[in-house]
Write a protein that holds these residues in place. Structure first.
Motif, PDB file in Angstrom:
ATOM      1  N   TYR A 212      37.372  22.325  24.571  1.00 56.24           N
ATOM      2  CA  TYR A 212      37.382  20.991  24.361  1.00 56.24           C
ATOM      3  C   TYR A 212      38.564  20.508  25.316  1.00 56.24           C
ATOM      4  CZ  TYR A 212      39.148  16.659  22.225  1.00 56.24           C
ATOM      5  OH  TYR A 212      39.735  15.532  22.126  1.00 56.24           O
ATOM      6  N   LEU A 213      39.565  21.084  25.523  1.00 59.54           N
ATOM      7  CA  LEU A 213      40.725  20.828  26.381  1.00 59.54           C
ATOM      8  C   LEU A 213      40.029  20.847  27.815  1.00 59.54           C
ATOM      9  CD1 LEU A 213      43.818  22.148  24.520  1.00 59.54           C
ATOM     10  CD2 LEU A 213      42.868  19.885  24.439  1.00 59.54           C
ATOM     11  N   GLU A 215      37.031  20.505  28.909  1.00 69.19           N
ATOM     12  CA  GLU A 215      36.360  19.487  29.022  1.00 69.19           C
ATOM     13  C   GLU A 215      36.761  18.151  29.105  1.00 69.19           C
ATOM     14  OE1 GLU A 215      33.785  19.936  25.811  1.00 69.19           O
ATOM     15  OE2 GLU A 215      32.476  21.325  26.725  1.00 69.19           O
ATOM     16  N   GLU A 216      38.124  18.117  28.619  1.00 73.06           N
ATOM     17  CA  GLU A 216      38.773  16.574  28.528  1.00 73.06           C
ATOM     18  C   GLU A 216      39.738  16.383  29.877  1.00 73.06           C
ATOM     19  OE1 GLU A 216      38.583  13.880  26.166  1.00 73.06           O
ATOM     20  OE2 GLU A 216      36.636  14.950  25.687  1.00 73.06           O
ATOM     21  N   ILE A 218      42.432  18.145  30.046  1.00 71.61           N
ATOM     22  CA  ILE A 218      43.881  18.272  29.725  1.00 71.61           C
ATOM     23  C   ILE A 218      44.301  19.708  30.115  1.00 71.61           C
ATOM     24  CG2 ILE A 218      45.477  18.248  27.607  1.00 71.61           C
ATOM     25  CD1 ILE A 218      43.188  16.519  26.394  1.00 71.61           C
TER      26      ILE A 218
END
Length: 500
Positions: A212-213, A215-216, A218
């Motif tokens: 998730y991080l 993909e974001e 971050i």
């Protein structure tokens, strides 16, 4: 926070240096229990962590006591306590949930439901869909959270805890999760179906959050590799510190000195004005005057408030000290003893009145395994006095007449006090309440209204563990306590023996 031994994230997010955790794991001095406790069964006031015991259930009651202390201080703090789904079948946990609800205590009860109590599946542990449903039975707010979803856990708990600080109350949270390794490494996971391991493996919170991080935008793969290298270096560096630390050498003097918290007795001399009172009156006076002297004292027990207790020892206390300090309890001895321990952790002195000493069997576990051991384990005082109306001779039957002090004199870490006369009872009770160690204070019911004596009217203390010689003689020495003193005196009045 009251974690379980596997809640390693609690220890690291509290920023405990890794070398201290490794030392604790290896039983070395830089840990928190001087090598006396297993792995992460430890507590430390330095990091606001309360040590668990392997019996699990009393943890919830201790959390109640800590939350009560926070409530009395009005500090807007919340206490969090963990258990697994297996522990929720213990009676102590049901008692503690009920007390928390009745007293509106700000406790976050966290159940990590990983599907198995060691190897026993949930289908063989309880017969409801969600453990959170039990909250409704106690009139308590409850939630079910997907424990492997980091964002859901964080956002939900942030909202709940923020509201709890503003509106103090208990909340029960069940985290649906899974344990991919054994209960401990030796037990393995052969009892878990392969398909279950596979499905939960796809819900790995670290892997999914990392994805998730990325993909974001971050995190990047480069940043991840850099962080991992940093963490590995930190782990190796701190492991070396722990490995190079010397092994603890056994010292019997150190071991014995740590059983009790050091207590320096300070004599408060009695005043000259006296009045003739019964044993029961002397105990009531000593209790009242101690509560006046120690404003951080809380007394708890069944029917002790408006009713004044079944023996009327606390009659009038509610009007003088208020409902915050004089607390009626449900019938749940174990949870109340555990709550007394929690109060001590937050700096209060706790007094528990067992309605009858016989009922202490229902609170035996926390007395023996928590109160008695806490100072030896992690230098945490158990500033608790348990009053024990005991003894036969009043027609009370087999469940209200036991004299059971011997159960406790065999337990290191407990002090037992058993006065025979009103003068001794008042002074010894005052000292017992001042002493920061756990004390069982026995009061023989047959002496309550049958023994009278001139007793100083003001507060005074007497030293614990010092004998009182009431007769001198040359032929025989009689050493006894409580009602036994009166039996000995009565016998000596009937026989021609020169006794000490």
């Amino acid at each position: 926070i009251l974690p379980m031994h596997r809640n390693l994230g609690v220890f690291t997010t509290r920023e405990i240096p890794l070398y201290r955790l490794f030392s604790q794991w290896q039983g070395k001095a830089n840990g928190f229990t001087k090598g006396r406790d297993r792995s992460f069964h430890f507590g430390t006031q330095e990091f606001n962590i309360v040590g668990m015991i392997s019996h699990l259930g009393p943890q919830f009651g201790v959390a109640d006591g800590i939350a009560l202390g926070n409530l009395l201080k009005d500090n807007q703090q919340v206490c969090a306590v963990f258990t697994g789904e297996g522990g929720t079948s213990e009676g102590d946990i049901h008692e503690a949930l009920n007390v928390a609800s009745v007293w509106s205590l700000p406790v976050l009860f966290c159940i990590e439901n990983n599907g198995y109590g060691l190897s026993t599946p949930t289908s063989e542990q309880y017969n409801c869909k969600d453990l959170a449903d039990r909250g409704h039975g106690y009139g308590m707010e409850s939630h079910v959270i997907q424990g492997n979803n980091i964002l859901e856990v964080y956002n939900t708990l942030q909202s709940i805890v923020t509201d709890m600080r503003d509106k103090p109350r208990p909340v029960l949270v069940e985290f649906k999760t899974f344990r991919m390794r054994g209960h401990e490494e030796a037990s393995g996971t052969k009892y878990v179906p392969d398909e279950l391991m596979e499905s939960w493996g796809g819900l790995d919170p670290l892997h999914n959050f990392e994805t998730y991080l990325i993909e974001e935008g971050i995190l990047s793969e480069t940043k991840i590799e850099s962080l991992k290298a940093q963490y590995i270096n930190e782990i190796q560096e701190h492991l070396e510190i722990a490995f190079n630390e010397p092994v603890i050498q056994f010292d019997s003097t150190v071991e014995l000195n740590d059983v009790f918290q050091e207590f320096e007795y300070k004599e408060v001399s009695p005043n000259k004005r006296t009045e003739e009172v019964r044993l029961i009156d002397a105990i009531s006076q000593g209790l009242r005057q101690s509560m006046e002297r120690h404003e951080n004292t809380v007394i708890m027990g069944q029917d002790i408030a408006e009713y004044g207790g079944v023996f009327k020892i606390t009659e009038g206390f509610l009007d003088q000290f208020g409902k915050q300090r004089v607390r009626n309890t449900p019938i749940c001895e174990s949870a109340i003893v555990s709550a007394a321990m929690g109060l001590s952790i937050t700096g209060f002195k706790a007094i528990v009145e067992m309605q009858f000493a016989d009922f202490v069997t229902s609170g035996f576990n926390p007395i023996i395994n928590y109160l008695a051991k806490s100072h030896y384990r992690w230098a945490q005082a158990a500033d608790v006095v348990v009053r024990m109306p005991c003894g036969a001779g009043v027609g009370a039957g087999p469940f209200h007449s036991q004299t059971n002090e011997a159960w406790f004199t065999h337990t290191p870490g407990l002090k037992v006090v058993y006065p025979a006369f009103p003068y001794d009872a008042k002074g010894l009770l005052a000292t017992a309440i001042t002493d920061p160690n756990p004390i069982l204070f026995f009061e023989h019911k047959a002496l309550y209204r049958s023994i009278r004596q001139e007793v100083p009217t003001d507060y005074y203390t007497l030293p614990l563990g010092k004998a009182s010689q009431i007769r001198s003689g040359e032929n025989v020495s009689i050493i006894t306590y409580g009602a036994g003193v009166h039996w000995a005196l009565d016998t000596l009045d009937k026989v021609d023996v020169d006794a000490d």
